[in-house]
Motif scaffolding. Structure first.
Motif, PDB file in Angstrom:
ATOM      1  N   VAL A 142       0.839  -1.199   0.000  1.00  0.00           N
ATOM      2  CA  VAL A 142       0.000   0.000   0.000  1.00  0.00           C
ATOM      3  C   VAL A 142       0.879   1.256   0.000  1.00  0.00           C
ATOM      4  O   VAL A 142       0.676   2.177  -0.800  1.00  0.00           O
ATOM      5  N   SER A 143       1.880   1.287   0.870  1.00  0.00           N
ATOM      6  CA  SER A 143       2.767   2.457   0.989  1.00  0.00           C
ATOM      7  C   SER A 143       3.515   2.749  -0.307  1.00  0.00           C
ATOM      8  O   SER A 143       3.810   3.899  -0.620  1.00  0.00           O
ATOM      9  N   HIS A 144       3.827   1.690  -1.061  1.00  0.00           N
ATOM     10  CA  HIS A 144       4.599   1.858  -2.295  1.00  0.00           C
ATOM     11  C   HIS A 144       3.707   2.016  -3.527  1.00  0.00           C
ATOM     12  O   HIS A 144       4.164   1.827  -4.657  1.00  0.00           O
ATOM     13  N   CYS A 145       2.430   2.342  -3.288  1.00  0.00           N
ATOM     14  CA  CYS A 145       1.492   2.696  -4.371  1.00  0.00           C
ATOM     15  C   CYS A 145       1.187   1.547  -5.339  1.00  0.00           C
ATOM     16  O   CYS A 145       1.030   1.776  -6.542  1.00  0.00           O
ATOM     17  N   HIS A 146       1.111   0.319  -4.828  1.00  0.00           N
ATOM     18  CA  HIS A 146       0.761  -0.820  -5.685  1.00  0.00           C
ATOM     19  C   HIS A 146      -0.726  -1.161  -5.624  1.00  0.00           C
ATOM     20  O   HIS A 146      -1.188  -2.038  -6.356  1.00  0.00           O
ATOM     21  N   ILE A 147      -1.476  -0.490  -4.727  1.00  0.00           N
ATOM     22  CA  ILE A 147      -2.874  -0.843  -4.495  1.00  0.00           C
ATOM     23  C   ILE A 147      -3.800   0.329  -4.828  1.00  0.00           C
ATOM     24  O   ILE A 147      -3.501   1.482  -4.517  1.00  0.00           O
ATOM     25  N   CYS A 148      -4.937  -0.002  -5.458  1.00  0.00           N
ATOM     26  CA  CYS A 148      -5.949   1.005  -5.785  1.00  0.00           C
ATOM     27  C   CYS A 148      -7.240   0.724  -5.024  1.00  0.00           C
ATOM     28  O   CYS A 148      -7.558  -0.434  -4.746  1.00  0.00           O
TER      29      CYS A 148
ATOM     30  N   VAL B 288      -5.200   5.172  -6.844  1.00  0.00           N
ATOM     31  CA  VAL B 288      -4.106   4.697  -5.995  1.00  0.00           C
ATOM     32  C   VAL B 288      -4.251   5.297  -4.598  1.00  0.00           C
ATOM     33  O   VAL B 288      -4.447   6.497  -4.443  1.00  0.00           O
ATOM     34  N   VAL B 289      -4.183   4.422  -3.578  1.00  0.00           N
ATOM     35  CA  VAL B 289      -4.225   4.866  -2.177  1.00  0.00           C
ATOM     36  C   VAL B 289      -2.972   4.329  -1.490  1.00  0.00           C
ATOM     37  O   VAL B 289      -2.707   3.127  -1.547  1.00  0.00           O
ATOM     38  N   ASN B 290      -2.187   5.213  -0.886  1.00  0.00           N
ATOM     39  CA  ASN B 290      -0.932   4.778  -0.250  1.00  0.00           C
ATOM     40  C   ASN B 290      -0.954   4.954   1.270  1.00  0.00           C
ATOM     41  O   ASN B 290       0.074   5.107   1.908  1.00  0.00           O
ATOM     42  N   ILE B 291      -2.162   4.926   1.843  1.00  0.00           N
ATOM     43  CA  ILE B 291      -2.320   5.059   3.297  1.00  0.00           C
ATOM     44  C   ILE B 291      -2.796   3.723   3.863  1.00  0.00           C
ATOM     45  O   ILE B 291      -3.964   3.349   3.670  1.00  0.00           O
ATOM     46  N   PRO B 292      -1.933   2.975   4.560  1.00  0.00           N
ATOM     47  CA  PRO B 292      -2.314   1.652   5.080  1.00  0.00           C
ATOM     48  C   PRO B 292      -3.516   1.682   6.014  1.00  0.00           C
ATOM     49  O   PRO B 292      -4.293   0.725   6.066  1.00  0.00           O
TER      50      PRO B 292
ATOM     51  N   ARG C   2      -2.717  -2.407  -8.732  1.00  0.00           N
ATOM     52  CA  ARG C   2      -2.440  -1.440  -9.800  1.00  0.00           C
ATOM     53  C   ARG C   2      -1.957  -2.167 -11.050  1.00  0.00           C
ATOM     54  O   ARG C   2      -1.216  -3.154 -10.954  1.00  0.00           O
ATOM     55  N   GLU C   3      -2.378  -1.696 -12.210  1.00  0.00           N
ATOM     56  CA  GLU C   3      -2.073  -2.379 -13.475  1.00  0.00           C
ATOM     57  C   GLU C   3      -0.580  -2.666 -13.634  1.00  0.00           C
ATOM     58  O   GLU C   3      -0.172  -3.763 -13.999  1.00  0.00           O
ATOM     59  N   LYS C   4       0.265  -1.665 -13.301  1.00  0.00           N
ATOM     60  CA  LYS C   4       1.720  -1.823 -13.449  1.00  0.00           C
ATOM     61  C   LYS C   4       2.282  -2.880 -12.502  1.00  0.00           C
ATOM     62  O   LYS C   4       3.378  -3.396 -12.725  1.00  0.00           O
ATOM     63  N   SER C   5       1.565  -3.164 -11.413  1.00  0.00           N
ATOM     64  CA  SER C   5       2.103  -4.022 -10.352  1.00  0.00           C
ATOM     65  C   SER C   5       1.613  -5.469 -10.416  1.00  0.00           C
ATOM     66  O   SER C   5       1.986  -6.284  -9.586  1.00  0.00           O
ATOM     67  N   LYS C   6       0.768  -5.794 -11.391  1.00  0.00           N
ATOM     68  CA  LYS C   6       0.149  -7.131 -11.430  1.00  0.00           C
ATOM     69  C   LYS C   6       1.148  -8.262 -11.641  1.00  0.00           C
ATOM     70  O   LYS C   6       0.876  -9.407 -11.308  1.00  0.00           O
ATOM     71  N   SER C   7       2.312  -7.934 -12.193  1.00  0.00           N
ATOM     72  CA  SER C   7       3.305  -8.986 -12.431  1.00  0.00           C
ATOM     73  C   SER C   7       4.342  -9.079 -11.309  1.00  0.00           C
ATOM     74  O   SER C   7       5.276  -9.881 -11.397  1.00  0.00           O
ATOM     75  N   LEU C   8       4.196  -8.282 -10.261  1.00  0.00           N
ATOM     76  CA  LEU C   8       5.140  -8.324  -9.137  1.00  0.00           C
ATOM     77  C   LEU C   8       5.177  -9.724  -8.527  1.00  0.00           C
ATOM     78  O   LEU C   8       4.133 -10.307  -8.228  1.00  0.00           O
TER      79      LEU C   8
END
Length: 201
Positions: free
Chosen positions: A115-121, A126-130, A143-149
């Motif tokens: 969440v802090s690293h902006c991987h979650i919407c 995008v919400v970066n507040i846990p 997040r679309e960019k993070s789906k392959s992490l």
């Protein structure tokens, strides 16, 4: 943004429970930490000590510091109804907890980092507040960019737990927050009434 960064196995041993997930150290040494370990004669714990221990366990389980936890308790007390159950419901509504419950992350600490690293919407933004508190109907997605992490794909592959108050769509990598969970649906081994008694003093 504060968080606990100390030794986690020591905390798990203190409570005798794997509150941070599977722990090999706890399996090998399932007794309280300290120089004398099992040899130490423990005095009978007072009522206050039992209540304090339960509060500390809840704090460490959900990854909150003291100030944040007491604020959440005050909010639960204002809601009306059973304060202890309100407290657990508020903790379960936190974004980092829901990311963990959906299986996007293997632990709450990992969920907090995602969440802090902006991987979650939430609802496409995008919400970066846990500590962000979800409302009924909110959609939590990767997040679309993070789906392959790797950390996310590995966690989703190994995730088996599903909860009645959450709905997961594997194709879109998103989950819907259907409702606030009832107490019997929350699996954490926390005696919330002891926490209420502690704060009521």
């Amino acid at each position: 943004m504060g968080k606990y960064i100390g030794p986690k196995s020591k905390i798990a041993r203190k409570f005798g429970e794997a509150i941070y997930g599977a722990d090999k150290v706890l399996e090998k040494r399932n007794y309280p930490p300290g120089q004398h370990g099992l040899m130490r004669k423990r005095k009978k714990v007072s009522e206050y000590g039992t209540q304090l221990s339960e509060k500390q366990k809840a704090k460490y389980t959900y990854g909150l510091l003291e100030k944040q936890f007491s604020r959440t308790y005050e909010q639960a007390a204002r809601m009306g109804g059973i304060t202890g159950e309100n407290l657990l419901k508020l903790l379960e509504c936190r974004l980092d907890n829901v990311v963990y419950r959906l299986g996007i992350a293997p632990t709450r600490a990992a969920a907090r980092q995602l969440v802090s690293h902006c991987h979650i919407c939430v609802n496409g933004n995008v919400v970066n507040i846990p500590s962000y508190s979800l409302r009924v109907g909110d959609v939590v997605s990767v997040r679309e960019k993070s789906k392959s992490l790797e950390v996310i794909t590995a966690s989703l592959t190994g995730s088996k737990s599903r909860y009645a108050w959450l709905e997961w769509d594997n194709a879109s990598m998103s989950g819907k927050f259907l409702q606030k969970p009832e107490r019997e649906e929350i699996p954490e081994n926390i005696k919330e009434q002891l926490i209420v008694e502690l704060y009521s003093k």
